[in-house]
Design a protein around this motif. Structure first.
Motif, PDB file in Angstrom:
ATOM      1  N   GLY A 150       0.782  -1.248   0.087  1.00 50.25           N
ATOM      2  CA  GLY A 150       0.158  -0.074   0.211  1.00 50.25           C
ATOM      3  C   GLY A 150       0.646   1.205  -0.170  1.00 50.25           C
ATOM      4  N   TYR A 151       1.948   1.336  -0.442  1.00 54.81           N
ATOM      5  CA  TYR A 151       2.959   2.508  -0.274  1.00 54.81           C
ATOM      6  C   TYR A 151       3.072   3.141  -1.705  1.00 54.81           C
ATOM      7  CZ  TYR A 151       4.380   0.774   4.461  1.00 54.81           C
ATOM      8  OH  TYR A 151       4.197   0.327   5.710  1.00 54.81           O
ATOM      9  N   GLY A 152       2.397   2.748  -2.603  1.00 51.61           N
ATOM     10  CA  GLY A 152       2.529   3.294  -4.010  1.00 51.61           C
ATOM     11  C   GLY A 152       3.048   2.370  -4.899  1.00 51.61           C
ATOM     12  N   ASP A 153       3.111   2.752  -6.250  1.00 53.63           N
ATOM     13  CA  ASP A 153       3.607   1.888  -7.250  1.00 53.63           C
ATOM     14  C   ASP A 153       4.529   0.839  -7.068  1.00 53.63           C
ATOM     15  OD1 ASP A 153       1.483   2.835  -8.630  1.00 53.63           O
ATOM     16  OD2 ASP A 153       2.720   4.188 -10.069  1.00 53.63           O
ATOM     17  N   TRP A 154       5.695   1.443  -6.200  1.00 51.54           N
ATOM     18  CA  TRP A 154       6.989   0.480  -5.986  1.00 51.54           C
ATOM     19  C   TRP A 154       6.391  -0.848  -5.284  1.00 51.54           C
ATOM     20  CZ3 TRP A 154       9.128   0.288  -0.915  1.00 51.54           C
ATOM     21  CH2 TRP A 154       8.583   1.103   0.235  1.00 51.54           C
ATOM     22  N   THR A 155       5.304  -0.672  -4.419  1.00 55.70           N
ATOM     23  CA  THR A 155       4.908  -2.106  -4.073  1.00 55.70           C
ATOM     24  C   THR A 155       3.506  -2.674  -4.532  1.00 55.70           C
ATOM     25  OG1 THR A 155       3.537  -0.733  -2.142  1.00 55.70           O
ATOM     26  CG2 THR A 155       5.690  -1.376  -1.652  1.00 55.70           C
ATOM     27  N   GLY A 156       3.385  -2.089  -5.739  1.00 61.31           N
ATOM     28  CA  GLY A 156       2.134  -2.403  -6.453  1.00 61.31           C
ATOM     29  C   GLY A 156       1.415  -1.159  -7.310  1.00 61.31           C
ATOM     30  N   PRO A 157       1.001  -1.582  -8.507  1.00 62.58           N
ATOM     31  CA  PRO A 157       0.268  -0.582  -9.134  1.00 62.58           C
ATOM     32  C   PRO A 157      -0.929   0.236  -8.488  1.00 62.58           C
ATOM     33  CG  PRO A 157       0.821  -2.331 -10.514  1.00 62.58           C
ATOM     34  CD  PRO A 157       1.083  -2.717  -9.166  1.00 62.58           C
ATOM     35  N   ALA A 158      -0.691   1.298  -8.055  1.00 58.88           N
ATOM     36  CA  ALA A 158      -2.022   2.264  -7.487  1.00 58.88           C
ATOM     37  C   ALA A 158      -2.253   1.651  -6.155  1.00 58.88           C
ATOM     38  CB  ALA A 158      -2.967   2.178  -8.536  1.00 58.88           C
ATOM     39  N   SER A 159      -1.182   1.069  -5.576  1.00 55.61           N
ATOM     40  CA  SER A 159      -1.725   0.212  -4.341  1.00 55.61           C
ATOM     41  C   SER A 159      -1.899   1.236  -2.984  1.00 55.61           C
ATOM     42  CB  SER A 159      -0.366  -0.374  -3.861  1.00 55.61           C
ATOM     43  OG  SER A 159       0.749  -0.133  -3.478  1.00 55.61           O
ATOM     44  N   ALA A 160      -1.690   2.616  -3.222  1.00 52.68           N
ATOM     45  CA  ALA A 160      -1.778   3.535  -2.174  1.00 52.68           C
ATOM     46  C   ALA A 160      -3.310   4.020  -2.261  1.00 52.68           C
ATOM     47  CB  ALA A 160      -0.749   4.725  -2.257  1.00 52.68           C
ATOM     48  N   THR A 161      -4.020   3.394  -3.411  1.00 56.95           N
ATOM     49  CA  THR A 161      -5.445   3.823  -3.304  1.00 56.95           C
ATOM     50  C   THR A 161      -6.534   2.809  -2.914  1.00 56.95           C
ATOM     51  OG1 THR A 161      -5.352   3.105  -5.582  1.00 56.95           O
ATOM     52  CG2 THR A 161      -4.665   5.306  -5.438  1.00 56.95           C
ATOM     53  N   LEU A 162      -7.646   3.153  -2.457  1.00 51.88           N
ATOM     54  CA  LEU A 162      -8.725   2.372  -2.081  1.00 51.88           C
ATOM     55  C   LEU A 162      -9.006   1.120  -3.326  1.00 51.88           C
ATOM     56  CD1 LEU A 162     -11.116   4.872  -0.759  1.00 51.88           C
ATOM     57  CD2 LEU A 162     -10.479   2.649   0.645  1.00 51.88           C
ATOM     58  N   ALA A 163      -9.031   1.766  -4.445  1.00 54.86           N
ATOM     59  CA  ALA A 163      -9.245   0.857  -5.561  1.00 54.86           C
ATOM     60  C   ALA A 163      -8.020  -0.062  -6.144  1.00 54.86           C
ATOM     61  CB  ALA A 163      -9.947   1.587  -6.952  1.00 54.86           C
ATOM     62  N   GLY A 164      -6.864   0.364  -5.647  1.00 59.11           N
ATOM     63  CA  GLY A 164      -5.872  -0.247  -6.066  1.00 59.11           C
ATOM     64  C   GLY A 164      -5.035  -1.311  -5.510  1.00 59.11           C
ATOM     65  N   VAL A 165      -5.482  -1.294  -4.060  1.00 58.88           N
ATOM     66  CA  VAL A 165      -4.648  -1.822  -3.042  1.00 58.88           C
ATOM     67  C   VAL A 165      -5.055  -3.445  -3.344  1.00 58.88           C
ATOM     68  CG1 VAL A 165      -6.143  -1.661  -1.231  1.00 58.88           C
ATOM     69  CG2 VAL A 165      -3.689  -1.915  -0.575  1.00 58.88           C
ATOM     70  N   GLY A 166      -6.131  -3.865  -3.767  1.00 61.64           N
ATOM     71  CA  GLY A 166      -6.666  -4.947  -3.875  1.00 61.64           C
ATOM     72  C   GLY A 166      -5.506  -6.202  -4.274  1.00 61.64           C
ATOM     73  N   PRO A 167      -5.165  -5.849  -5.590  1.00 62.89           N
ATOM     74  CA  PRO A 167      -4.242  -6.894  -6.140  1.00 62.89           C
ATOM     75  C   PRO A 167      -3.041  -7.261  -5.311  1.00 62.89           C
ATOM     76  CG  PRO A 167      -5.231  -5.653  -7.835  1.00 62.89           C
ATOM     77  CD  PRO A 167      -5.569  -4.687  -6.617  1.00 62.89           C
ATOM     78  N   SER A 168      -2.438  -6.334  -4.771  1.00 58.02           N
ATOM     79  CA  SER A 168      -1.196  -6.378  -4.002  1.00 58.02           C
ATOM     80  C   SER A 168      -1.422  -7.069  -2.689  1.00 58.02           C
ATOM     81  CB  SER A 168      -0.565  -5.001  -3.540  1.00 58.02           C
ATOM     82  OG  SER A 168      -0.283  -4.357  -4.789  1.00 58.02           O
ATOM     83  N   ALA A 169      -2.608  -6.738  -1.964  1.00 57.39           N
ATOM     84  CA  ALA A 169      -2.939  -7.490  -0.835  1.00 57.39           C
ATOM     85  C   ALA A 169      -3.428  -8.982  -0.866  1.00 57.39           C
ATOM     86  CB  ALA A 169      -4.558  -6.950  -0.258  1.00 57.39           C
ATOM     87  N   ARG A 170      -4.011  -9.121  -2.233  1.00 59.48           N
ATOM     88  CA  ARG A 170      -4.330 -10.740  -2.632  1.00 59.48           C
ATOM     89  C   ARG A 170      -3.096 -11.501  -2.757  1.00 59.48           C
ATOM     90  NH1 ARG A 170      -7.340  -9.484  -6.349  1.00 59.48           N
ATOM     91  NH2 ARG A 170      -6.096  -9.765  -8.212  1.00 59.48           N
TER      92      ARG A 170
END
Length: 362
Positions: A333-353
């Protein structure tokens, strides 16, 4: 009661921590027994309760949701862009809905290794307790580390300097002249609010990019993901804009109609009474609001010795979130360097999964 030993400890109870806990629970871990979520705040909602009152998402509720449960719609004259309090209510109900049993307030002060065994346990130190874990997910976000640029004369300025993290309501600046620094969505929304009660000057390091009125976060997220995939595959990609481009929410459109959205180049210094440009021109002001972003809040990971000169921790692996030098640690959830758009509500799901899949083997 806070457990002493768990399979996975998640540090942070905001959107990234909740999304990760959701997938870990779905993979079979039981919150409060195999899984613990530790949050420093005294109430749910992550950083959202601490943002300014007038903040709006720049996507409709249906495209601003965590995995498993869609955010309830928000319908009003703003085309359905939810306000801050709607997001806080959603996150509060989300953790209740899935019984994630977030433990708060428990501030994690350090994560250390129990011993030299690379397969051993990590120790999660809080201000009240010690938890040992097979793996740790850091999901502390960035809000607690606002970025302040340094300019000559800042110490001499007699007015008020504050970061967007400390901004609350425009009424605090009624009748004043305020300089707003920054070219992104936060700066545009703060400028739009403050300019209703004060005179303003907007300064940016680059020319602001405004999106068409009919483009919002849905298009931005799709474009950002497509752009990242193209780069990974060695292809060029041209899109309508990026996540830093300004979405024309209602307040920003109103500011445009009032002629407020006119940006000047960045000033070179401050003096006692205002800001000064390189050519010597100056502007008196009572306050400067720095909408200049944030840095990852990783102080609790300092004992592991993983951070590089840019303050980040190199990550990778199948999940894209595992610390390369310490695979028992994941960052979500820190931003693109930990997953695309992962710092956003809509974007964190794929990294979390992906993180939960690695940690549970499912």
């Amino acid at each position: 009661m806070l457990p002493d030993h768990v399979d996975v400890a998640v540090v942070g109870g905001g959107q990234a921590g909740l999304a990760t806990a959701f997938y870990l629970q779905r993979a079979g871990l039981t919150p409060g027994r195999d899984l613990v979520v530790l949050d420093a705040a005294d109430r749910p909602g992550g950083a959202w309760p601490r943002t300014w009152q007038g903040l709006r998402l720049f996507s409709p509720a249906g495209f601003s949701s965590l995995p498993g449960w869609m955010m309830p719609p928000w319908d009003d004259a703003t085309r359905g862009y939810p306000p801050r309090d709607h997001v806080v209510d959603y996150l509060t109900r989300y953790e209740e809905r899935y019984d994630l049993r977030v433990q708060r307030p428990h501030r994690v002060t350090a994560v250390t290794r129990a011993d030299d065994d690379p397969d051993g346990r990590l120790l999660v130190h809080t201000d009240h307790h010690l938890v040992t874990a097979r793996a740790v997910v850091s999901a502390t976000g960035t809000w607690e580390r606002p970025f302040w640029p340094r300019y000559p004369g800042m110490a001499d300025f007699a007015g008020r300097l504050l970061h967007a993290a400390g901004y609350s309501t425009p009424g605090d600046f009624a009748g004043q002249h305020v300089v707003v620094v920054g070219g992104g969505n936060s700066a545009a929304q703060v400028l739009a609010e403050v300019s209703t009660v004060a005179t303003t000057t907007w300064v940016t390091a680059r020319t602001p990019r405004f999106l068409p009125d009919d483009v919002d976060g849905r298009v931005l997220f799709a474009t950002a993901r497509a752009r990242i995939e193209a780069l990974e595959q060695g292809r060029e990609h041209a899109g309508v804009g990026g996540l830093g481009d300004i979405v024309m929410v209602a307040s920003v459109k109103d500011a445009r109609e009032r002629g407020v959205l006119e940006a000047r180049a960045m000033f070179a210094a401050l003096d006692n009474g205002g800001v000064v440009w390189a050519d010597g021109t100056r502007q008196d002001c009572d306050a400067v609001i720095w909408c200049t972003g944030f840095r990852p809040a990783l102080q609790h990971l300092r004992p592991l010795g993983l951070r590089t000169h840019d303050g980040r921790i190199p990550v990778g692996g199948p999940s894209g979130t595992a610390a390369l030098a310490e695979p028992r640690l994941h960052l979500v959830g820190y931003g693109d360097w930990t997953g695309p758009a992962s710092a956003t509500l809509a974007g964190v799901g794929p990294s979390a999964r992906a993180t939960a899949a690695i940690l549970t083997g499912r």
